[in-house]
Design a protein around this motif. Structure first.
Motif, PDB file in Angstrom:
ATOM      1  N   ALA A   6      72.690  44.527  94.265  1.00  0.00           N
ATOM      2  CA  ALA A   6      74.027  43.152  94.834  1.00  0.00           C
ATOM      3  C   ALA A   6      74.429  41.881  93.657  1.00  0.00           C
ATOM      4  CB  ALA A   6      73.698  42.767  95.916  1.00  0.00           C
ATOM      5  N   PRO A   7      75.218  42.485  93.315  1.00  0.00           N
ATOM      6  CA  PRO A   7      76.071  41.354  92.362  1.00  0.00           C
ATOM      7  C   PRO A   7      76.000  39.999  92.345  1.00  0.00           C
ATOM      8  CG  PRO A   7      78.065  42.409  93.323  1.00  0.00           C
ATOM      9  CD  PRO A   7      76.840  42.567  94.189  1.00  0.00           C
ATOM     10  N   VAL A   8      74.878  39.916  93.721  1.00  0.00           N
ATOM     11  CA  VAL A   8      75.567  38.111  94.395  1.00  0.00           C
ATOM     12  C   VAL A   8      73.722  37.630  94.723  1.00  0.00           C
ATOM     13  CG1 VAL A   8      77.296  38.739  95.300  1.00  0.00           C
ATOM     14  CG2 VAL A   8      75.773  38.687  96.490  1.00  0.00           C
ATOM     15  N   MET A   9      73.764  36.958  95.137  1.00  0.00           N
ATOM     16  CA  MET A   9      72.219  35.788  95.381  1.00  0.00           C
ATOM     17  C   MET A   9      72.142  36.170  97.129  1.00  0.00           C
ATOM     18  SD  MET A   9      71.285  33.009  92.781  1.00  0.00           S
ATOM     19  CE  MET A   9      72.011  31.499  93.376  1.00  0.00           C
ATOM     20  N   ILE A  10      71.057  37.122  97.226  1.00  0.00           N
ATOM     21  CA  ILE A  10      70.967  37.248  98.475  1.00  0.00           C
ATOM     22  C   ILE A  10      69.532  36.607  99.565  1.00  0.00           C
ATOM     23  CG2 ILE A  10      70.362  38.871 100.437  1.00  0.00           C
ATOM     24  CD1 ILE A  10      72.166  41.096  99.259  1.00  0.00           C
ATOM     25  N   TRP A  11      69.729  36.149 100.467  1.00  0.00           N
ATOM     26  CA  TRP A  11      68.923  35.423 100.698  1.00  0.00           C
ATOM     27  C   TRP A  11      68.216  35.940 102.523  1.00  0.00           C
ATOM     28  CZ3 TRP A  11      69.614  32.234 104.786  1.00  0.00           C
ATOM     29  CH2 TRP A  11      70.749  31.834 104.540  1.00  0.00           C
ATOM     30  N   MET A  12      67.301  35.287 102.790  1.00  0.00           N
ATOM     31  CA  MET A  12      66.734  35.517 104.641  1.00  0.00           C
ATOM     32  C   MET A  12      65.844  34.069 104.740  1.00  0.00           C
ATOM     33  SD  MET A  12      65.940  39.416 105.441  1.00  0.00           S
ATOM     34  CE  MET A  12      66.106  39.447 106.891  1.00  0.00           C
ATOM     35  N   CYS A  13      65.773  33.792 106.045  1.00  0.00           N
ATOM     36  CA  CYS A  13      64.952  32.974 106.337  1.00  0.00           C
ATOM     37  C   CYS A  13      64.581  33.059 108.234  1.00  0.00           C
ATOM     38  CB  CYS A  13      65.789  31.668 106.416  1.00  0.00           C
ATOM     39  SG  CYS A  13      66.896  31.323 107.706  1.00  0.00           S
ATOM     40  N   ASP A  14      63.492  32.819 108.181  1.00  0.00           N
ATOM     41  CA  ASP A  14      63.263  33.163 110.180  1.00  0.00           C
ATOM     42  C   ASP A  14      63.820  32.199 110.830  1.00  0.00           C
ATOM     43  OD1 ASP A  14      61.502  30.547 109.617  1.00  0.00           O
ATOM     44  OD2 ASP A  14      59.722  31.662 109.553  1.00  0.00           O
ATOM     45  N   GLU A  15      63.555  32.566 111.903  1.00  0.00           N
ATOM     46  CA  GLU A  15      64.497  30.932 112.682  1.00  0.00           C
ATOM     47  C   GLU A  15      64.537  29.567 112.874  1.00  0.00           C
ATOM     48  OE1 GLU A  15      60.662  32.240 115.046  1.00  0.00           O
ATOM     49  OE2 GLU A  15      62.105  32.918 113.839  1.00  0.00           O
ATOM     50  N   LYS A  16      63.010  29.047 112.214  1.00  0.00           N
ATOM     51  CA  LYS A  16      62.595  27.689 111.612  1.00  0.00           C
ATOM     52  C   LYS A  16      63.582  26.959 110.507  1.00  0.00           C
ATOM     53  CE  LYS A  16      58.372  27.935 114.071  1.00  0.00           C
ATOM     54  NZ  LYS A  16      56.920  27.830 113.991  1.00  0.00           N
ATOM     55  N   GLY A  17      64.042  28.068 109.416  1.00  0.00           N
ATOM     56  CA  GLY A  17      64.713  28.170 108.138  1.00  0.00           C
ATOM     57  C   GLY A  17      63.950  27.992 107.045  1.00  0.00           C
ATOM     58  N   GLN A  18      62.797  28.605 107.878  1.00  0.00           N
ATOM     59  CA  GLN A  18      62.140  28.976 106.440  1.00  0.00           C
ATOM     60  C   GLN A  18      62.005  29.873 105.656  1.00  0.00           C
ATOM     61  OE1 GLN A  18      59.128  27.175 105.711  1.00  0.00           O
ATOM     62  NE2 GLN A  18      60.609  25.849 107.278  1.00  0.00           N
ATOM     63  N   VAL A  19      63.044  30.091 104.013  1.00  0.00           N
ATOM     64  CA  VAL A  19      62.975  31.330 103.377  1.00  0.00           C
ATOM     65  C   VAL A  19      61.854  32.967 103.381  1.00  0.00           C
ATOM     66  CG1 VAL A  19      63.352  32.377 101.783  1.00  0.00           C
ATOM     67  CG2 VAL A  19      64.206  29.731 101.890  1.00  0.00           C
ATOM     68  N   THR A  20      62.273  33.788 103.540  1.00  0.00           N
ATOM     69  CA  THR A  20      61.158  34.569 103.844  1.00  0.00           C
ATOM     70  C   THR A  20      62.182  35.625 102.820  1.00  0.00           C
ATOM     71  OG1 THR A  20      62.910  35.526 105.326  1.00  0.00           O
ATOM     72  CG2 THR A  20      60.835  34.514 106.600  1.00  0.00           C
ATOM     73  N   PHE A  21      62.803  35.793 102.313  1.00  0.00           N
ATOM     74  CA  PHE A  21      63.059  37.017 100.693  1.00  0.00           C
ATOM     75  C   PHE A  21      64.370  36.025 100.075  1.00  0.00           C
ATOM     76  CE2 PHE A  21      66.430  39.720  99.801  1.00  0.00           C
ATOM     77  CZ  PHE A  21      65.532  40.465  99.036  1.00  0.00           C
TER      78      PHE A  21
END
Length: 360
Positions: free
Chosen positions: A142-157
């Motif tokens: 993807a041409p953008v920065m992608i992120w994921m976090c859990d339900e506590k707001g901790q970055v997971t990806f």
């Protein structure tokens, strides 16, 4: 297509019985081995769909050690066979996360069910891994920065593009100090937004500045969508960050220019390429007596007094049509009929492709 099974069993009678029964069940037995070393070598060659692995074998490599070596190279499900039920052996076997565990003597129905379950579980795991691989591929392409976090707001990806911008290594998953990358002036704003986002999960967007590996800050538009499991339980967010630094910078410049135009002492008129008025600033209305609504869509000729020589208009049009700036004096007429002289500067405007769009 019949599933291909490899048997590793050091008791010949037991191995033969297993082979006969498996073939009766419709499986294809691709190899039968009695030692750990031979099991490893043969398995790497024939690549079966499943291994029935006896834990106690005839050489110095037992079934558990053989499985550890095989799974370093191949993703193959395996079921342990053993006549031993001591806790130490079972604990060693558990550490390798087998797909089943059968105690000798083996009951045939249990054998069949355990094999079917192991194969089905492995196929499901493969589909999950393929889905994860596809997600990672798409996320990193993807041409953008992608992120994921859990339900506590901790970055997971974080995708590769995000990691590269922050200067993180590919295997660095300790990204929970993300707030340290946010511009100090934007932290309170971001924390307030996050508090609301995790209290009442919903799709949202905001922009803030993030520090890159070069220690410079850039504006990003962060768009987040909540994630829910199959039971509807909130599990976190997935989002994308698009670099909008140039857009934000341009908007700030436009605001400044707009302020100057709106509040400056000079009259400003913008027309389309055909000369129809699209914009006049307040100074124009103050000088001419015409409101913005009265002149939008009209031609500037409504100001003509008839006293400016026609030759002047011809030179004006010739100059701006060639792409140059015209400067000169014009005698115009206000709405009230009062005449006035003005020193005018008229310039053509072009778009990014070099096409004429306006005059100002």
């Amino acid at each position: 297509m019949n599933k291909r099974i490899m048997i590793v069993e050091d008791e010949p009678i037991t191995a033969l019985a297993l082979k006969t029964n498996l073939e009766a069940f419709g499986y294809e037995v691709v190899a039968v081995e009695s030692s750990g070393r031979d099991a490893i070598e043969t398995c790497l060659k024939v690549k079966p769909d499943l291994i029935l692995m006896d834990i106690t074998l005839s050489d110095d490599i037992d079934g558990i050690s053989a499985v550890n070596e095989i799974t370093r190279h191949l993703d193959i499900p395996y079921i342990y066979l053993t006549a031993h039920t001591d806790e130490k052996t079972i604990n060693r076997a558990k550490e390798t996360a087998p797909y089943g565990y059968l105690i000798k003597p083996i009951e045939l129905n249990r054998l069949k069910h355990t094999i079917d379950f192991a194969i089905t579980r492995h196929e499901m795991e493969q589909r999950v891994k393929e889905s994860e691989a596809m997600f990672n591929y798409l996320a990193n392409a993807a041409p953008v920065m992608i992120w994921m976090c859990d339900e506590k707001g901790q970055v997971t990806f974080l995708n590769d593009r995000y990691r590269d911008y922050l200067g993180l290594e590919a295997n660095d998953i300790n990204c929970n100090s993300f707030i340290a990358y946010v511009h100090p002036e934007d932290i309170d704003y971001l924390n307030l937004h996050m508090k609301d986002a995790f209290t009442d999960p919903k799709e949202s967007s905001l922009h803030y500045r993030i520090r890159g590996k070069d220690n410079n800050y850039r504006y990003f538009l962060d768009h987040a969508i909540p994630i829910y499991d199959t039971k509807g339980v909130f599990k976190g967010y997935i989002g994308s960050n698009m670099d909008v630094d140039e857009i934000i910078t341009l908007q700030e410049k436009v605001k400044k220019l707009s302020f100057v135009v709106e509040h400056g002492p000079a009259v400003v008129v913008i027309t389309d390429k055909d000369g129809n008025i699209e914009y006049v600033n307040p100074k124009f209305s103050e000088l001419t007596g015409y409101s913005s609504d009265e002149v939008i869509g009209e031609n500037p000729r409504i100001l003509k007094s008839g006293l400016t020589p026609q030759k002047t208009y011809e030179e004006l049009w010739k100059t701006i049509s060639s792409g140059a700036v015209w400067r000169g004096e014009l005698c115009n007429k206000k709405k009230s009929g009062e005449l006035y002289w003005e020193l005018a500067l008229i310039s053509p405007l072009y778009d990014g492709h070099g096409n004429l769009t306006n005059f100002i």
